[in-house]
Design an enzyme around this catalytic site. Structure first.
Site, PDB file in Angstrom:
ATOM      1  N   ASP A  17       0.619  -1.102  -0.015  1.00 38.07           N
ATOM      2  CA  ASP A  17       0.032   0.068  -0.033  1.00 38.07           C
ATOM      3  C   ASP A  17       0.681   1.299   0.010  1.00 38.07           C
ATOM      4  O   ASP A  17       2.148   1.167   0.340  1.00 38.07           O
ATOM      5  CB  ASP A  17      -0.881   0.106   1.176  1.00 38.07           C
ATOM      6  N   ASP A  19      -0.256   5.268   1.065  1.00 34.22           N
ATOM      7  CA  ASP A  19      -0.164   6.157   1.914  1.00 34.22           C
ATOM      8  C   ASP A  19      -0.389   5.622   3.035  1.00 34.22           C
ATOM      9  O   ASP A  19      -1.184   4.559   3.512  1.00 34.22           O
ATOM     10  CB  ASP A  19      -1.753   6.635   1.680  1.00 34.22           C
ATOM     11  N   ASP A 179      -1.608  -0.417   5.789  1.00 33.55           N
ATOM     12  CA  ASP A 179      -2.000   0.155   7.127  1.00 33.55           C
ATOM     13  C   ASP A 179      -3.480   0.079   7.521  1.00 33.55           C
ATOM     14  O   ASP A 179      -3.486   0.581   8.528  1.00 33.55           O
ATOM     15  CB  ASP A 179      -1.272   1.487   6.899  1.00 33.55           C
TER      16      ASP A 179
HETATM   17  O1  LIG Z   1      -5.202   8.096  -0.211  1.00 27.81           O
HETATM   18  C1  LIG Z   1      -5.910   7.367   0.159  1.00 27.81           C
HETATM   19  O2  LIG Z   1      -7.113   7.393   0.770  1.00 27.81           O
HETATM   20  C2  LIG Z   1      -5.465   5.926   0.314  1.00 27.81           C
HETATM   21  O3  LIG Z   1      -4.361   5.396  -0.222  1.00 27.81           O
HETATM   22  P1  LIG Z   1      -3.507   4.207   0.238  1.00 27.81           P
HETATM   23  O4  LIG Z   1      -4.609   3.072  -0.485  1.00 27.81           O
HETATM   24  O5  LIG Z   1      -2.084   4.275  -0.699  1.00 27.81           O
HETATM   25  O6  LIG Z   1      -3.458   4.034   1.623  1.00 27.81           O
HETATM   26 MG   LIG Z   2      -2.738   3.157   3.304  1.00 29.30          MG
END
Ligand SMILES: O=C(O)COP(=O)(O)O
Ligand SMILES: [Mg+2]
Length: 238
Positions: A17, A19, A179
Site C-alpha cells: 500500500d 499512503d 496500514d
Molecule cells: O489516499 C488514500 O485514501 C488511500 O491510499 P492508500 O490506499 O495508498 O493508503
Molecule cells: Mg494506506
C-alpha cells in the site's frame, strides 16, 4: 484447493500500500484537503481527524470531511472540489511526503533476494506514479496500480490480485503490506498473507482487523518473515 502455482516460475510479489505504509503523505493530504475545505467555507481538518478520512481515495476523503461537519455535497460540488484537490495535491507533490524509516533498505533487501515489488493503492494511479517518480523510486516497482486502474478498488480483492497479475506474479505466492482495514480485508479475501504496519492511517488499531503479522518498523519485516508467510500461503493453497 488446487491451482497452477506449483508449475509456474513467477517470482513472489510483495505488494505495498502507499499512503501510510511506504510514504507518510498525511501532511500533504491534509494541506490539499484543507485547501478544499477552506474553498468550501468549512473549518480546516486536523491531523487526528484526517486518519478517519483517508484510506479510500481522495473523493471519499473529501466526502467524509464534509460529513464530519454535517455538510452535504452535490455531485457538482464534488466534481469541483475533487478537481481543486487534484490540482493542489499533484501540483505540490512530493511536498512534505517522506518514506517511513527503513522503507528503502527494506525494498533493497527484498529486491536483492529476488522478490518483485508492486504498489496497490487507493490513490489515483496518476498521483501514485507521479509521487513515486518525483521521490525517485518508481523504478523499483513492477506495477503501480491505483483506484482507477481496474474497475474495482481495495477492499475488493481483485484490486490486489490484478496488481499481482500486472507484476507478472502468482497470487498464491504473494504478500501484502498495508496500514488500513481496506488493505487487510482485500488481502484476506484474496487468501494472501498480510503484514500490517501499526504507524499508518487508521482510526482503529490494525490488530482489530487480524492481519497475519504486525510491524512497527520496516526493520522488523525480515526475509524470514516473508518466506514463512509465503510458505504458509503455498501450503494453504495446495
Ligand atoms: O489516499 C488514500 O485514501 C488511500 O491510499 P492508500 O490506499 O495508498 O493508503
Ligand atoms: Mg494506506
Amino acid at each position: 484447493m488446487s491451482h497452477s502455482s506449483a508449475t509456474t516460475t513467477a517470482q513472489p510479489v510483495i505488494v505495498f500500500d502507499l499512503d501510510g505504509t511506504l510514504v507518510d503523505t498525511a501532511p500533504d493530504l491534509l494541506d490539499s484537503l484543507n485547501h478544499c475545505l477552506i474553498a468550501g467555507g468549512l473549518t480546516p481538518a486536523d491531523p487526528v481527524s484526517l486518519r478517519k478520512f483517508v484510506g479510500s481515495g481522495a473523493k471519499v476523503m473529501i466526502e467524509r470531511a464534509y460529513q464530519a461537519q454535517n455538510r452535504q455535497l452535490t455531485d457538482e460540488d464534488m466534481k469541483q472540489l475533487f478537481a481543486l484537490f487534484m490540482e493542489h495535491y499533484n501540483g505540490n507533490m512530493p511536498g512534505k511526503s517522506a518514506f517511513y524509516p527503513g522503507v528503502l533498505n527494506s525494498l533493497d533487501r527484498l529486491s536483492a533476494a529476488g522478490y518483485v515489488l508492486a504498489v496497490c493503492t487507493n490513490k489515483f494511479e496518476i498521483s501514485a506514479k507521479a509521487l513515486l517518480e518525483r521521490m525517485g523510486e518508481a523504478h523499483r516497482f513492477a506495477a503501480i496500480c491505483g483506484q482507477d486502474t481496474f474497475p474495482y478498488r481495495k477492499p475488493d480483492p481483485r484490486h490486489l490480485t490484478d496488481t499481482i497479475a500486472q507484476a507478472k506474479g502468482d497470487r498464491y505466492q504473494a504478500v501484502m503490506v498495508g496500514d488500513s482495514r481496506a488493505d487487510i480485508d482485500a488481502a484476506k479475501a484474496a487468501g494472501i498473507p498480510v503484514i500490517a504496519v501499526d504507524f499508518g492511517y487508521t482510526d482503529l488499531h490494525v490488530s482489530h482487523f487480524e492481519p497475519s503479522r504486525i510491524i512497527s518498523h520496516f526493520d522488523e519485516m525480515t526475509l524470514d518473515m516473508i518466506s514463512d508467510l509465503l510458505e504458509a500461503a503455498k501450503e494453504a493453497a495446495e
